[in-house]
Write an enzyme that holds these catalytic residues in place. Structure first.
Site, short mmCIF file in Angstrom:
data_model
loop_
_atom_site.label_atom_id
_atom_site.label_comp_id
_atom_site.label_asym_id
_atom_site.label_seq_id
_atom_site.Cartn_x
_atom_site.Cartn_y
_atom_site.Cartn_z
CB VAL A 65 -0.92 0.00 1.25
CG1 VAL A 65 -1.78 1.25 1.29
CG2 VAL A 65 -1.80 -1.25 1.25
CD GLU A 97 7.14 -17.18 1.06
OE1 GLU A 97 6.84 -16.34 0.20
OE2 GLU A 97 7.04 -18.40 0.87
CG ASN A 102 5.81 -6.07 7.61
OD1 ASN A 102 5.11 -5.23 8.15
ND2 ASN A 102 5.93 -6.20 6.31
CE1 TYR A 109 -0.55 -10.03 4.35
CE2 TYR A 109 1.55 -10.65 5.33
CZ TYR A 109 0.83 -10.00 4.34
OH TYR A 109 1.48 -9.33 3.35
C1 LIG Z 1 1.18 -4.25 5.54
C2 LIG Z 1 0.33 -3.33 4.67
C3 LIG Z 1 0.04 -3.99 3.33
C4 LIG Z 1 -1.03 -3.08 5.40
O1 LIG Z 1 -1.87 -2.31 4.55
P1 LIG Z 1 -2.82 -1.15 5.11
O2 LIG Z 1 -3.70 -0.71 4.01
O3 LIG Z 1 -2.00 -0.12 5.76
O4 LIG Z 1 -3.63 -1.94 6.23
P2 LIG Z 1 -5.19 -1.80 6.58
O5 LIG Z 1 -5.54 -0.36 6.73
O6 LIG Z 1 -5.97 -2.61 5.60
O7 LIG Z 1 -5.21 -2.46 8.04
C5 LIG Z 1 -5.62 -3.78 8.24
C6 LIG Z 1 -5.09 -4.27 9.59
O8 LIG Z 1 -3.67 -4.44 9.50
C7 LIG Z 1 -3.08 -4.09 10.77
N1 LIG Z 1 -2.20 -2.93 10.59
C8 LIG Z 1 -2.05 -2.20 9.47
N2 LIG Z 1 -1.11 -1.25 9.65
C9 LIG Z 1 -0.65 -1.40 10.91
C10 LIG Z 1 0.34 -0.74 11.67
N3 LIG Z 1 1.05 0.28 11.19
N4 LIG Z 1 0.57 -1.19 12.94
C11 LIG Z 1 -0.13 -2.22 13.45
N5 LIG Z 1 -1.10 -2.89 12.77
C12 LIG Z 1 -1.35 -2.49 11.52
C13 LIG Z 1 -4.22 -3.79 11.70
O9 LIG Z 1 -4.60 -5.00 12.32
C14 LIG Z 1 -5.28 -3.32 10.74
O10 LIG Z 1 -6.57 -3.47 11.24
P3 LIG Z 1 -7.25 -2.24 12.06
O11 LIG Z 1 -7.07 -1.00 11.22
O12 LIG Z 1 -8.68 -2.67 12.19
O13 LIG Z 1 -6.50 -2.16 13.34
C15 LIG Z 1 1.01 -1.93 4.50
O14 LIG Z 1 1.41 -1.46 5.76
C16 LIG Z 1 2.21 -1.96 3.57
O15 LIG Z 1 2.07 -1.88 2.35
N6 LIG Z 1 3.44 -2.03 4.14
C17 LIG Z 1 4.67 -1.97 3.35
C18 LIG Z 1 4.83 -3.15 2.42
C19 LIG Z 1 4.68 -4.47 3.17
O16 LIG Z 1 5.22 -4.65 4.25
N7 LIG Z 1 3.94 -5.40 2.56
C20 LIG Z 1 3.73 -6.72 3.13
C21 LIG Z 1 4.89 -7.60 2.82
S1 LIG Z 1 4.67 -9.23 3.50
#
Ligand SMILES: CC(C)(COP(=O)(O)OP(=O)(O)OC[C@H]1O[C@@H](n2cnc3c(N)ncnc32)[C@H](O)[C@@H]1OP(=O)(O)O)[C@@H](O)C(=O)NCCC(=O)NCCS
Length: 140
Positions: A65, A97, A102, A109
């Site tokens: 994202v 994975e 993270n 997940y």
């Molecule tokens: C991991 C990632 C895909 C999450 O996407 P996002 O759109 O920010 O997440 P969402 O808004 O859909 O959140 C869904 C849930 O994820 C968790 N979450 C997301 N960001 C979080 C954070 N910074 N800290 C803790 N929990 C988090 C929470 O449980 C959240 O649910 P909630 O909002 O009801 O508490 C995003 O942070 C990202 O792209 N990170 C960098 C790339 C990466 O690490 N990709 C995954 C590789 S395995």
């Protein structure tokens, strides 16, 4: 995901990951017919991901994202979409994975029903040395 999305995808990839995929890898995934998706509005990519679909399981290879669009539910929507695509292909499980460090991805997940099924030793490059990967899966 279209070839025309790749410049934005690669820009986000470089902001989000310590070892980003180069553009050619995304291009190869598109050419290979993998399940490659973007979430976008008004031409702006908010999130993207890549999944390969095998005979019995699907494997999410990339989910990301845009940093300034995180924590707005896009990651959850994208993952739900991938599970729907996997279901349409009648596979039994979806795997991925993740780095144990993270926290955001792990929480996402786990909240979507993925559980740890194994570890790959020293799978990722880290600031110092390497980091294991947790292998997670859920039934479709
Ligand atoms: C991991 C990632 C895909 C999450 O996407 P996002 O759109 O920010 O997440 P969402 O808004 O859909 O959140 C869904 C849930 O994820 C968790 N979450 C997301 N960001 C979080 C954070 N910074 N800290 C803790 N929990 C988090 C929470 O449980 C959240 O649910 P909630 O909002 O009801 O508490 C995003 O942070 C990202 O792209 N990170 C960098 C790339 C990466 O690490 N990709 C995954 C590789 S395995």
């Amino acid at each position: 995901m279209l070839t025309s999305d790749l410049s934005q995808v690669v820009q986000i990839e470089q902001q989000a990951f310590p070892s980003p995929w180069p553009q050619e890898v995304f291009g190869d995934c598109l050419k290979a017919g993998m399940s490659c998706w973007v979430l976008a509005h008004n031409g702006l990519v908010d999130a993207y991901g890549v999944m390969s679909i095998e005979m019995t399981h699907a494997h999410i290879l990339n989910v990301c994202v845009r940093p300034d669009a995180q924590r707005h539910g896009f990651g959850r929507r994208l993952l739900a979409h991938f599970i729907g695509v996997a279901r349409a292909h009648r596979v039994k499980t979806v795997r991925l994975e993740v780095r144990p460090s993270n926290t955001a991805a792990l929480r996402l997940y786990t909240s979507m029903g993925f559980t740890e099924i194994g570890r790959r030793k020293a799978y990722y490059r880290a600031a110092q040395g390497h980091e294991d990967a947790l292998v997670m899966a859920r039934r479709v």
